[in-house]
Enzyme design. Structure first.
Site, short mmCIF file in Angstrom:
data_model
loop_
_atom_site.label_atom_id
_atom_site.label_comp_id
_atom_site.label_asym_id
_atom_site.label_seq_id
_atom_site.Cartn_x
_atom_site.Cartn_y
_atom_site.Cartn_z
N LYS A 44 23.28 -30.31 -77.45
CA LYS A 44 22.09 -29.73 -78.10
C LYS A 44 22.47 -28.93 -79.34
CE LYS A 44 20.25 -25.67 -76.60
NZ LYS A 44 19.98 -24.65 -77.62
N ASN A 45 23.45 -28.04 -79.17
CA ASN A 45 23.76 -27.12 -80.28
C ASN A 45 24.41 -27.83 -81.46
OD1 ASN A 45 22.59 -25.07 -78.89
ND2 ASN A 45 24.50 -24.07 -78.26
N CYS A 138 14.29 -12.39 -79.51
CA CYS A 138 14.10 -13.44 -78.53
C CYS A 138 14.31 -12.90 -77.14
CB CYS A 138 15.02 -14.62 -78.79
SG CYS A 138 16.62 -14.38 -78.12
N ARG A 143 19.50 -10.62 -81.69
CA ARG A 143 19.96 -11.77 -82.46
C ARG A 143 19.62 -11.69 -83.94
NH1 ARG A 143 18.96 -17.15 -79.30
NH2 ARG A 143 20.96 -17.70 -80.17
N LEU A 147 24.56 -11.54 -90.84
CA LEU A 147 25.81 -12.17 -91.29
C LEU A 147 25.52 -13.42 -92.13
CD1 LEU A 147 27.88 -11.86 -87.98
CD2 LEU A 147 28.05 -10.44 -90.03
N ASP A 331 26.55 -19.39 -72.41
CA ASP A 331 25.53 -20.34 -71.98
C ASP A 331 25.76 -20.84 -70.55
OD1 ASP A 331 24.35 -20.01 -74.40
OD2 ASP A 331 24.90 -21.96 -75.22
N ARG A 423 13.73 -27.59 -73.19
CA ARG A 423 14.27 -27.32 -74.52
C ARG A 423 15.70 -27.82 -74.63
NH1 ARG A 423 15.18 -21.85 -75.42
NH2 ARG A 423 16.24 -22.81 -77.15
C1 UD1 Z 1 24.76 -20.06 -80.69
C2 UD1 Z 1 24.22 -21.05 -79.71
C3 UD1 Z 1 23.94 -20.39 -78.37
C4 UD1 Z 1 25.14 -19.63 -77.87
C5 UD1 Z 1 25.69 -18.70 -78.94
C6 UD1 Z 1 27.01 -18.05 -78.53
C7 UD1 Z 1 23.06 -22.63 -81.14
C8 UD1 Z 1 21.75 -23.23 -81.54
N1 UD1 Z 1 22.99 -21.64 -80.24
O1 UD1 Z 1 23.73 -19.09 -80.92
O2 UD1 Z 1 23.58 -21.41 -77.43
O3 UD1 Z 1 24.77 -18.86 -76.74
O4 UD1 Z 1 25.94 -19.42 -80.15
O5 UD1 Z 1 27.93 -19.01 -78.17
O6 UD1 Z 1 24.10 -23.07 -81.56
N2 UD1 Z 1 25.16 -11.81 -84.58
C9 UD1 Z 1 25.00 -10.79 -85.49
N3 UD1 Z 1 24.57 -11.08 -86.76
C10 UD1 Z 1 24.29 -12.36 -87.15
C11 UD1 Z 1 24.46 -13.39 -86.22
C12 UD1 Z 1 24.90 -13.09 -84.95
O7 UD1 Z 1 25.24 -9.63 -85.17
O8 UD1 Z 1 23.91 -12.55 -88.31
C13 UD1 Z 1 25.63 -11.51 -83.21
C14 UD1 Z 1 24.59 -11.86 -82.16
O9 UD1 Z 1 23.65 -10.84 -81.97
C15 UD1 Z 1 25.44 -12.09 -80.93
C16 UD1 Z 1 26.76 -12.62 -81.52
O10 UD1 Z 1 26.72 -12.34 -82.90
O11 UD1 Z 1 25.71 -10.88 -80.28
C17 UD1 Z 1 26.94 -14.10 -81.32
O12 UD1 Z 1 25.81 -14.78 -81.78
P1 UD1 Z 1 25.92 -16.21 -82.46
O13 UD1 Z 1 27.28 -16.75 -82.23
O14 UD1 Z 1 25.44 -16.10 -83.86
O15 UD1 Z 1 24.87 -17.05 -81.62
P2 UD1 Z 1 23.85 -18.11 -82.18
O16 UD1 Z 1 24.44 -18.86 -83.32
O17 UD1 Z 1 22.52 -17.48 -82.33
#
Ligand code: UD1
Length: 465
Positions: A44-45, A138, A143, A147, A331, A423
């Site tokens: 999915k991801n 969410c 989230r 970054l 996950d 989903r």
């Molecule tokens: C992706 C995956 C999700 C998985 C997660 C962690 C997809 C569609 N989803 O989510 O299934 O659980 O990786 O493996 O690929 N963060 C910040 N600032 C940012 C972005 C992230 O502080 O701009 C923090 C988040 O709050 C979180 C951490 O970084 O604590 C990791 O998040 P991230 O790796 O970005 O997860 P997603 O990409 O949203």
């Protein structure tokens, strides 16, 4: 009689997504031994981000091994709204983004799928402008996207957040983004992917430090490379992208879903059933396999892309901390919690990535589990058995945890909130049925008494991974 108020619904992958809007519940009669093999679908991801990545290319692209998921359909709707032509034949998706007519992603769709924020990088790189509504909070935590935004700014984009929309354009009279050295405060999967996509078409070299190392990041890099991008280091914490002026057509097959694979390994362990998974990449599951072995279930590699779970007689408690790859994936935190409820002794799960990702705990406790939550820790005291109950899925991975609990429990479990499951799991009940599970999706008829015994939570458009 409960069953007189419900009718079986169809069980095809496409109907899953449709049924998710209705009043469907999943009934599971537990303690049925599973056997046989199950084919794992595409990730999915990966699928979601590669679909966004196809926006980078001014020619047709073909993605193979695309899973049948509500999230993939939503991402397709977002691309269509931007002017992309999509055609799906089985698990093959043809994407023609020659004529992107729009730089603004529609709020109604973005708010339903956080991954749709991924379009910001490709749109900006290709059109020089992108307007994407903030995905919002969410069910599993805040989230943020800081970054993503800071990285795009470092590459020469002017990014303003106005009225809930991220408005970005390439500033300084330049036509292309500019290569930059970017250090990510945390190795965010999404930010790494956004910046990698944006950098493929930038002028000069981009270096992403403290980058995410997840297999889906590597998959995206390989897809971009198939389109002619120059990327090295994906899968390590430093990714170097040498920008090129444009990308070309590609035909690319998505990697198997390691989270779906991990869920089936746990299904085998929890039901004490030796089952075989085909179409998997065992290396992607190293942390999960190691934990299953500590608990007392073995996992055997049967060739390059097959895994067999060999259940044990007694299971031992263990502690688990979720971490970025190659650590234990967040996950799979919910699904493995179900297994730990049936292990002898006390286990502690520490969720380090998302602050609100323990919604399955009260539901597992309804089924006889003994779990206490303290901050981001769940303390799980093993119990001899779980008992079937009406429960509510609170997010995607919580839904998998409840399905596993239902399979392992005595009696019948009824799971509500199936839109979460649809989903991200490609025909989960069909695959489990194929393994011998007694499981049925039923649609509640609109008549008094048809409502299940648990109250529906407030509807939320917000999504989780
Ligand atoms: C992706 C995956 C999700 C998985 C997660 C962690 C997809 C569609 N989803 O989510 O299934 O659980 O990786 O493996 O690929 N963060 C910040 N600032 C940012 C972005 C992230 O502080 O701009 C923090 C988040 O709050 C979180 C951490 O970084 O604590 C990791 O998040 P991230 O790796 O970005 O997860 P997603 O990409 O949203």
């Amino acid at each position: 009689m409960e069953d007189t108020a419900i009718t079986p619904s169809t069980n095809t992958p496409t109907s899953n997504a449709q049924a998710s809007g209705g009043e469907s519940v999943l009934k599971i009669w537990g303690k049925q031994p599973l056997q046989g093999q199950v084919k794992i679908s595409g990730a999915k991801n990966s699928a979601l981000v590669l679909m966004a990545g196809a926006l980078l290319c001014g020619e047709d692209c073909r993605l193979r091994n695309v899973p049948s998921l509500a999230d993939v359909e939503r991402m397709g709707e977002i691309l269509s709204a931007l002017g992309v032509k999509l055609e799906r034949h089985g698990d093959v998706l043809e994407i023609d983004s020659k004529h992107i007519g729009q730089s603004k992603a529609p709020y109604e769709l973005v708010s339903q799928l956080r991954a749709s924020f991924f379009v910001i990088g490709p749109l900006l790189a290709r059109l020089g402008v992108a307007r994407v509504p903030l995905p919002g909070g969410c069910a599993i935590g805040a989230r943020p996207v800081d970054l993503h935004v800071r990285g795009l700014q470092a590459m020469g984009a002017d990014v303003q957040i106005e009225h809930g929309t991220v408005n970005a354009y390439i500033s300084g009279g330049k036509r292309r983004l500019q290569g930059a050295k970017i250090y990510l405060d945390v190795p965010s999967v999404g930010a790494t992917e956004t910046l990698m996509m944006a950098a493929t078409l930038a002028e000069g070299e981009t270096i992403l430090e403290n980058a995410a190392q997840e297999p889906e990041v590597v998959d995206l890099a390989n897809f971009c490379r198939a389109m002619g991008a120059k990327i090295r280091g994906a899968g390590t914490n430093t990714i170097v992208i040498a920008g090129v002026p444009n990308l070309h057509s590609a035909d690319y097959s998505i990697i198997p879903d390691r989270i779906e694979a991990g869920t089936f390994l746990m299904a085998g362990a929890a039901t004490r059933s030796p089952i075989t998974l085909t179409s998997v990449i065992p290396d992607h599951l190293a942390a999960v396999i190691a934990k299953l072995r500590v608990i007392g279930a073995d996992v055997v590699e049967e060739g390059t892309n097959r895994l067999r779970v060999v259940p044990g007689v007694e299971y031992r408690a263990t502690d688990i901390k979720t971490l970025p790859y190659p650590g234990f994936p967040t996950d799979l935190q919910a699904p493995i919690m179900t297994l730990l409820t049936l292990c002898e002794g006390d286990s502690v799960i520490t969720e380090t990535l998302f602050e609100n990702r323990l919604g399955h705990v009260p539901e597992l406790n309804r089924m006889g589990a003994d779990i206490r939550v303290k901050g981001n820790h769940a303390i799980i005291r093993g119990v001899p058995f779980l008992s079937g109950a009406p429960v509510m899925a609170t997010d995607l991975r919580a839904s998998a945890a409840l399905v596993l609990a239902g399979l392992a429990a005595e009696g019948m479990t009824t799971i509500q909130g199936l839109h979460h499951m649809d989903r991200g799991y490609d025909d989960l009940e069909g695959k489990l049925k194929g393994l011998g599970a007694k499981i049925q999706r039923v649609t509640l008829e609109e008549e008094p008494g048809a409502a299940p015994a648990v109250a529906a939570p407030e509807a939320s458009l917000l999504t989780s991974p």
